[in-house]
Design a protein around this motif. Structure first.
Motif, short mmCIF file in Angstrom:
data_model
loop_
_atom_site.label_atom_id
_atom_site.label_comp_id
_atom_site.label_asym_id
_atom_site.label_seq_id
_atom_site.Cartn_x
_atom_site.Cartn_y
_atom_site.Cartn_z
N ASP A 28 1.03 2.75 -3.44
CA ASP A 28 -0.27 3.28 -3.85
C ASP A 28 -0.41 4.72 -3.35
OD1 ASP A 28 -0.46 0.37 -3.96
OD2 ASP A 28 -2.60 0.63 -4.28
N THR A 60 -7.14 0.77 -3.92
CA THR A 60 -6.20 0.09 -3.01
C THR A 60 -6.95 -0.90 -2.13
OG1 THR A 60 -4.68 1.98 -2.99
CG2 THR A 60 -4.55 0.44 -1.13
N GLY A 69 0.79 -1.23 0.00
CA GLY A 69 0.00 0.00 0.00
C GLY A 69 0.82 1.27 0.00
#
Length: 215
Positions: A103, A113, A100
């Motif tokens: 992202d 996400t 993540g």
């Protein structure tokens, strides 16, 4: 066969039967650290990467584990979703899921996400593979609205799928310049060591739970 020989033969079989489960329980759990550069150990030798650091610290507490490093620098949740089936082999006892950060750095919509992470979780759960979920926080430069939406992803998914959650992978590290590489973003060896230490209590409980289910 004499009576004495028969008795000895029986004793050997009995000892082997009793010892068998004990030896089986001592087999190391096969774990996979699945993530991005924070898992991969960006610009560092593999023995300094987070999976190796955590494996050593778990071993020091008596947990027999092998943590394979399946971190890929630059990976997004989309990239993780595309490779999760082959990066996590059959026979894996548990996955440390850490994705993540990229992202957020790229400003990918938090909704996307979350969808990607959820699909990764679902695929692992379909294979009955326990998950240790590692969270991320959005960088401050992304703004309050983005951060509020992004940061809520991890606790929401953890609650939805009943996963142990370590809230922020870089906790205690990202604000300490001495624990980062020259880029000011990635942890150095000491930073990764601290990350492993902070994860250890929750990770140890998770590993013990997997061991308990396998016995």
């Amino acid at each position: 066969m004499t009576f004495k020989a028969a008795l000895l033969h029986f004793a050997v079989i009995l000892i082997a039967a009793l010892a068998g489960p004990r030896f089986a329980a001592a087999e190391p759990l096969q774990l996979v650290g699945f993530g991005d550069s924070l898992m991969a150990g960006y610009q560092l030798p593999q023995e300094d990467a987070l999976p190796a650091q955590l494996q050593r610290q778990l071993a020091a507490q008596g947990h027999e584990v092998v943590i394979t490093n399946a971190g890929v620098s630059g990976d997004t949740t989309s990239g993780g979703l595309s490779r999760v089936d082959w990066s996590v082999p059959d026979g894996t006892d548990g996955v440390i899921l850490e994705l993540g950060a990229n992202d957020a750095l790229r400003g990918i919509a938090p909704e996307q996400t979350e969808k990607n992470l959820e699909q990764i979780i679902i695929r692992l759960k379909e294979r009955n593979i326990p998950i240790f979920f590692v969270g991320m926080l959005a960088p401050p430069n992304m703004g309050d609205d983005y951060a509020r939406t992004f940061n809520a992803i991890y606790p929401r998914l953890a609650e939805r799928y009943d996963l142990p959650l370590y809230p922020f992978v870089l906790d205690g590290v990202i604000t300490e310049r001495s624990l980062l590489l020259d880029d000011g973003m990635h942890p150095n060896t000491e930073g990764l060591k601290l990350m492993a230490e902070r994860m250890l209590p929750l990770a140890g409980t998770w590993v013990a739970g997997i061991r308990g289910q396998s016995n």
